[in-house]
Design a protein around this motif. Structure first.
Motif, PDB file in Angstrom:
ATOM      1  N   GLU A   1     -31.799   3.585 -63.734  1.00 38.26           N
ATOM      2  CA  GLU A   1     -31.920   4.766 -64.587  1.00 38.26           C
ATOM      3  C   GLU A   1     -31.040   4.625 -65.822  1.00 38.26           C
ATOM      4  OE1 GLU A   1     -33.876   7.881 -63.863  1.00 38.26           O
ATOM      5  OE2 GLU A   1     -34.836   6.144 -62.961  1.00 38.26           O
ATOM      6  N   ARG A   2     -29.846   4.082 -65.643  1.00 36.23           N
ATOM      7  CA  ARG A   2     -28.960   3.897 -66.795  1.00 36.23           C
ATOM      8  C   ARG A   2     -29.560   2.895 -67.784  1.00 36.23           C
ATOM      9  NH1 ARG A   2     -24.590   3.078 -62.867  1.00 36.23           N
ATOM     10  NH2 ARG A   2     -23.617   5.084 -62.381  1.00 36.23           N
ATOM     11  N   ARG A   3     -30.174   1.835 -67.252  1.00 33.96           N
ATOM     12  CA  ARG A   3     -30.780   0.835 -68.139  1.00 33.96           C
ATOM     13  C   ARG A   3     -31.885   1.455 -68.986  1.00 33.96           C
ATOM     14  NH1 ARG A   3     -30.525  -2.364 -63.144  1.00 33.96           N
ATOM     15  NH2 ARG A   3     -28.854  -3.893 -63.292  1.00 33.96           N
ATOM     16  N   PHE A   4     -32.761   2.212 -68.346  1.00 32.82           N
ATOM     17  CA  PHE A   4     -33.869   2.808 -69.097  1.00 32.82           C
ATOM     18  C   PHE A   4     -33.366   3.890 -70.048  1.00 32.82           C
ATOM     19  CE2 PHE A   4     -36.436   0.834 -65.771  1.00 32.82           C
ATOM     20  CZ  PHE A   4     -37.506   0.354 -66.517  1.00 32.82           C
ATOM     21  N   ALA A   5     -32.321   4.609 -69.649  1.00 30.93           N
ATOM     22  CA  ALA A   5     -31.738   5.594 -70.551  1.00 30.93           C
ATOM     23  C   ALA A   5     -31.145   4.905 -71.777  1.00 30.93           C
ATOM     24  CB  ALA A   5     -30.668   6.406 -69.822  1.00 30.93           C
ATOM     25  N   ALA A   6     -30.531   3.741 -71.560  1.00 27.61           N
ATOM     26  CA  ALA A   6     -29.986   2.976 -72.687  1.00 27.61           C
ATOM     27  C   ALA A   6     -31.109   2.502 -73.601  1.00 27.61           C
ATOM     28  CB  ALA A   6     -29.178   1.789 -72.166  1.00 27.61           C
ATOM     29  N   ALA A   7     -32.215   2.058 -73.018  1.00 29.12           N
ATOM     30  CA  ALA A   7     -33.361   1.621 -73.823  1.00 29.12           C
ATOM     31  C   ALA A   7     -33.902   2.777 -74.659  1.00 29.12           C
ATOM     32  CB  ALA A   7     -34.445   1.048 -72.920  1.00 29.12           C
TER      33      ALA A   7
ATOM     34  N   PRO B   1     -20.968  -2.855 -72.294  1.00 30.52           N
ATOM     35  CA  PRO B   1     -20.635  -2.526 -73.695  1.00 30.52           C
ATOM     36  C   PRO B   1     -21.777  -1.810 -74.418  1.00 30.52           C
ATOM     37  CG  PRO B   1     -19.930  -4.758 -73.166  1.00 30.52           C
ATOM     38  CD  PRO B   1     -20.762  -4.297 -72.016  1.00 30.52           C
ATOM     39  N   LEU B   2     -23.021  -2.252 -74.198  1.00 29.07           N
ATOM     40  CA  LEU B   2     -24.157  -1.605 -74.859  1.00 29.07           C
ATOM     41  C   LEU B   2     -24.333  -0.173 -74.362  1.00 29.07           C
ATOM     42  CD1 LEU B   2     -26.590  -1.777 -76.765  1.00 29.07           C
ATOM     43  CD2 LEU B   2     -27.948  -2.605 -74.822  1.00 29.07           C
ATOM     44  N   GLN B   3     -24.228   0.020 -73.056  1.00 31.75           N
ATOM     45  CA  GLN B   3     -24.364   1.365 -72.513  1.00 31.75           C
ATOM     46  C   GLN B   3     -23.262   2.279 -73.048  1.00 31.75           C
ATOM     47  OE1 GLN B   3     -24.730   1.463 -68.254  1.00 31.75           O
ATOM     48  NE2 GLN B   3     -26.581   0.186 -68.212  1.00 31.75           N
TER      49      GLN B   3
ATOM     50  N   ILE C   1     -24.033   6.179 -72.723  1.00 28.88           N
ATOM     51  CA  ILE C   1     -24.499   6.328 -71.348  1.00 28.88           C
ATOM     52  C   ILE C   1     -23.299   6.395 -70.418  1.00 28.88           C
ATOM     53  CG2 ILE C   1     -25.915   5.345 -69.513  1.00 28.88           C
ATOM     54  CD1 ILE C   1     -27.484   6.220 -71.992  1.00 28.88           C
ATOM     55  N   ASP C   2     -23.212   7.451 -69.647  1.00 31.92           N
ATOM     56  CA  ASP C   2     -22.109   7.630 -68.693  1.00 31.92           C
ATOM     57  C   ASP C   2     -22.297   6.646 -67.537  1.00 31.92           C
ATOM     58  OD1 ASP C   2     -20.156   8.391 -66.945  1.00 31.92           O
ATOM     59  OD2 ASP C   2     -20.655  10.537 -66.972  1.00 31.92           O
ATOM     60  N   GLN C   3     -21.385   5.694 -67.423  1.00 30.72           N
ATOM     61  CA  GLN C   3     -21.517   4.648 -66.413  1.00 30.72           C
ATOM     62  C   GLN C   3     -20.870   5.010 -65.086  1.00 30.72           C
ATOM     63  OE1 GLN C   3     -20.732   0.612 -68.235  1.00 30.72           O
ATOM     64  NE2 GLN C   3     -20.330   1.891 -70.038  1.00 30.72           N
ATOM     65  N   ASP C   4     -20.258   6.165 -65.019  1.00 36.56           N
ATOM     66  CA  ASP C   4     -19.570   6.559 -63.791  1.00 36.56           C
ATOM     67  C   ASP C   4     -20.336   7.602 -62.986  1.00 36.56           C
ATOM     68  OD1 ASP C   4     -17.388   4.889 -64.363  1.00 36.56           O
ATOM     69  OD2 ASP C   4     -16.522   6.420 -65.680  1.00 36.56           O
TER      70      ASP C   4
ATOM     71  N   PRO D   1     -28.610  11.906 -61.045  1.00 40.48           N
ATOM     72  CA  PRO D   1     -29.823  11.418 -61.710  1.00 40.48           C
ATOM     73  C   PRO D   1     -29.840  11.801 -63.184  1.00 40.48           C
ATOM     74  CG  PRO D   1     -30.370  12.412 -59.601  1.00 40.48           C
ATOM     75  CD  PRO D   1     -28.919  12.703 -59.843  1.00 40.48           C
ATOM     76  N   LEU D   2     -30.233  10.849 -64.040  1.00 39.95           N
ATOM     77  CA  LEU D   2     -30.144  11.057 -65.476  1.00 39.95           C
ATOM     78  C   LEU D   2     -31.312  11.855 -66.039  1.00 39.95           C
ATOM     79  CD1 LEU D   2     -28.936   7.510 -66.586  1.00 39.95           C
ATOM     80  CD2 LEU D   2     -27.579   9.508 -66.020  1.00 39.95           C
TER      81      LEU D   2
END
Length: 743
Positions: free
Chosen positions: A446-452, A564-566, A571-574, A578-579
């Motif tokens: 979910e974080r990856r797609f949110a970053a995209a 670094p990109l997130q 994007i909150d990595q902690d 669900p995003l």
């Protein structure tokens, strides 16, 4: 045309190589002829004002260009073929075609189609299609509201119909139908969405790589560039090419080789499909930008983040009609996760689905591909046929989550006279864990797609600021039109069209070959070598596909999973939350509490009909399924009893839902009130109980808890002396248990 141009000068018809060579050369000529016919067919379709591939006569009912917010869509009535009898009391079906690069008509492409099976079941059918060119300035929102006008028109034309229209949305048409159903729920009967990607981020690692495309291309800036290169229009041929890129073996080899190797029998089927596949249409650039930003990359529909121009939030939880989701494990365009995971985005439990009064039914095919969902005759005769025949059953199901299970009728089933076709459909209760079992994203995905999605917004803003003005200034409408004609897919048709003088000889040569056809024997060793070579080519292309998909997935995961990109994209990595979870509404909770209070007052209200419905649900709930035989038994009772027959399908649905909610709110009190709803006459109570038992046993003998619940109902009906078969063996006892009234 000389024979020497087709056949060798001294043919040896006993030599395997010679016979194979003659056959191969003749097949080449016939193949070129089919390609030439394909080009002519493409030119003919392109010249039409309203091209389509419907296999039925139509009557225009409403032209979307005449609406206050004009669109290039239209509503037509399907004229029933000779011998097809339409029942005016049955709800109409409205099939909405996807505008995903191809022209309209896929839902009625052949007799065994969505439209065909609906008419066979006695339903009037309507079709929502579109013209090749969009109305300048039209938006996705305009199309949604145009579809609302179409449904209002259909409802007005069928005042006697027992239920609102059943609306079928194929592929991308599915999400526009769902958007409208959330905004105007009163217009809809059951909704069937086939192969519709409502949760575009969802998937399983190692499969279905199409969802990575937006991120790998840097987001939707490329969509904006393509629209600008089209002078404000997005060429649908690019969408078709995206489909073809998912299966290079079929695109580059198998489809054409299948025609070449079966040239004597395959030509008409091939041309019929190509008539639709090559009918490229255009969209306004704004339409395509909305689709990519809001759905494909942004994935905002399932999260309730899309708003109309007046600020109205589109919340799929507002839909009040049953939703039928049809998907397939063999669909690499809309896999089951993309078709079903919107349910996980919207709801925390099945209890929440029930509390909102929603009914969701899904079925998952094991292997059919994306296009097969719409065009396969076997799917139409099975899945679509059963949905059309049992749409009223689906409409009256109690709220909840179900899976539609189809099994052959066979000879061993109980009450086969209650089954209308060759298959039995039953709807079995499911939980959200059954949806999760198909696999899906974890929080890292979910974080990856949110970053995209965030990067897409940044890149789009940069493109609009730095490059878009120059591109728009350079591309004029004539330049854009010239570039559309130079698209590789269009060229593949036009190169074999009438404008190519180098193919003038093909038609005469093909006619000569058909007269002098010498097909090779099936056991020819060179034919076997040809097949072996073809298989090796397919395997090589499949290996290339698998490798490229693996590289694409690993690239996406590595790039958008980089901390670094997130962090740079915010994007909150902690967080483990669900995003894209749809927000809850406090107003909905307050309305639910008010509704519960109002329902509690109805526990002791009603008569025999309410008692039967409550008892039927009480026993049926523990079985965990609803069967078409039980519904057919109810339908026959309605027909044979004048009093019961006065209850419309909508009234029956409202009755069943109300009694179901009463059982959910306070089962004990609802059961204790049943005797007060029944008539005082014991004969009338016995008659009512026999009707109840007949419906419950129509789909098989009651066992275990269901049989025990029927005993409890018999006590509440107070029908006199009761006998229950007993057997000390637990399995046998439960299997043979019956409650019988004794006069």
């Amino acid at each position: 045309m000389s024979e020497l141009s087709i056949l060798p000068s001294t043919p040896n018809f006993t030599n395997p190589f010679a016979t194979y060579w003659i056959d191969a050369w003749q097949r080449s000529i016939l193949y070129l002829d089919v390609m030439k016919r394909r080009g002519a067919q493409y030119e003919e379709q392109s010249a039409r004002t309203a091209p389509h591939v419907l296999d039925y006569a139509t009557e225009l009912v409403c032209d979307g260009r005449s609406l206050a917010r004009p669109v290039n869509y239209g509503l037509v009535r399907i004229v029933p073929p000779a011998g097809v009898v339409i029942d005016p009391l049955k709800r109409p079906f409205v099939v909405v075609d996807p505008r995903a690069g191809h022209g309209p008509g896929i839902g009625g492409f052949k007799a065994d189609s969505e439209i065909g099976v609906a008419m066979k079941a006695g339903h009037s059918c309507y079709f929502v299609g579109f013209l090749p060119e969009p109305v300048p300035g039209q938006t996705i929102e305009d199309i949604v509201y145009a579809e609302a006008t179409f449904l209002e028109t259909v409802i007005e034309r069928h005042p006697q119909a027992d239920g609102k229209p059943c609306v079928v949305g194929n592929c991308q048409a599915g999400w526009s139908v769902m958007m409208l159903a959330a905004l105007r729920p009163e217009l809809f009967g059951p909704i069937i969405i086939s192969g519709t990607p409502l949760s575009y981020w969802a998937g399983v690692e190692g499969q279905y790589p199409m969802r990575y495309s937006g991120g790998l291309l840097g987001g939707s800036w490329l969509t904006a560039l393509t629209g600008d290169l089209g002078a404000g229009k997005f060429d649908g041929a690019w969408l078709v090419q995206n489909f073809e890129n998912q299966n290079p073996a079929n695109t580059l080899w198998s489809k054409q080789y299948n025609l070449y190797s079966k040239i004597d029998t395959e030509a008409e089927r091939y041309l019929g499909f190509e008539r639709w596949w090559g009918g490229h249409v255009t969209l306004n650039a704004e339409e395509m930008q909305f689709i990519v930003d809001e759905l494909f990359v942004g994935n905002r529909l399932a999260a309730g983040e899309i708003r109309t121009s007046d600020g109205t939030a589109i919340d799929l939880r507002n839909i009040r009609s049953p939703i039928v989701v049809f998907c397939s494990k063999g669909d690499n365009v809309t896999p089951p996760q993309q078709a079903l995971d919107w349910i996980l985005d919207l709801y925390d439990s099945v209890e929440e689905i029930r509390s909102l009064g929603q009914t969701i039914v899904y079925t998952v095919h094991e292997k059919i591909g994306h296009l097969g969902i719409f065009v396969s005759a076997s799917v139409a005769r099975k899945e679509h046929d059963e949905f059309a025949s049992n749409i009223d059953l689906i409409d009256v199901l109690p709220p909840g989550l179900y899976e539609a299970v189809l099994e052959p009728r066979g000879e061993a089933i109980d009450h086969p006279e209650l089954v209308g076709g060759e298959w039995i459909m039953r709807c079995e209760t499911r939980t959200l864990d059954d949806i999760r079992a198909f696999g899906g994203n974890d929080i890292e995905d979910e974080r990856r797609f949110a970053a995209a999605a965030r990067l897409s917004e940044v890149n789009l803003a940069n493109y609009r600021l730095f490059a878009q003005p120059a591109v728009r200034a350079a591309v004029t409408p004539p330049v854009a039109e010239a570039m559309r004609h130079l698209h590789p897919l269009r060229l593949s048709y036009e190169l074999f069209g009438s404008k190519n003088p180098w193919l003038a000889w093909v038609e005469d040569a093909a006619e000569f070959v058909r007269i002098n056809r010498l097909p090779v024997e099936p056991d020819n060793p060179f034919l076997a070598f040809q097949e072996q070579l073809s298989n090796q080519i397919v395997e090589g292309l499949e290996h290339w596909r698998r490798l490229s998909e693996k590289v694409a997935e690993e690239t996406f995961l590595a790039v958008y999973g980089a901390a670094p990109l997130q962090a740079a994209l915010g994007i909150d990595q902690d967080t483990s939350r669900p995003l894209r979870k749809a927000p809850k509404s406090l107003l909905s909770g307050a309305l639910l509490e008010t509704r519960i209070a109002a329902l509690k007052e109805k526990i002791a209200q009603g008569g025999t009909l309410e008692a039967l419905a409550r008892s039927l649900l009480f026993v049926g709930m523990v079985r965990g399924r609803a069967d078409e035989r039980g519904f057919e038994a109810i339908r026959r009772i309605r027909r044979s009893h004048a009093g019961a027959g006065q209850l419309t399908l909508a009234g029956f649905k409202a009755l069943m839902r109300e009694q179901y909610f009463l059982l959910l709110i306070d089962e004990a009190e609802a059961l204790e009130a049943i005797p007060t709803l029944l008539p005082a006459d014991i004969g009338e109570r016995r008659k009512a109980f026999e009707i109840l038992r007949g419906v419950l046993e129509s789909s098989g003998a009651l066992e275990d808890a269901a049989a025990e619940r029927l005993e409890r109902v018999a006590e509440l009906f107070n029908i006199g002396t009761e006998e229950v078969d007993s057997n000390p063996t637990p399995g046998a006892a439960n299997k043979s248990a019956r409650v019988r009234s004794v006069s």
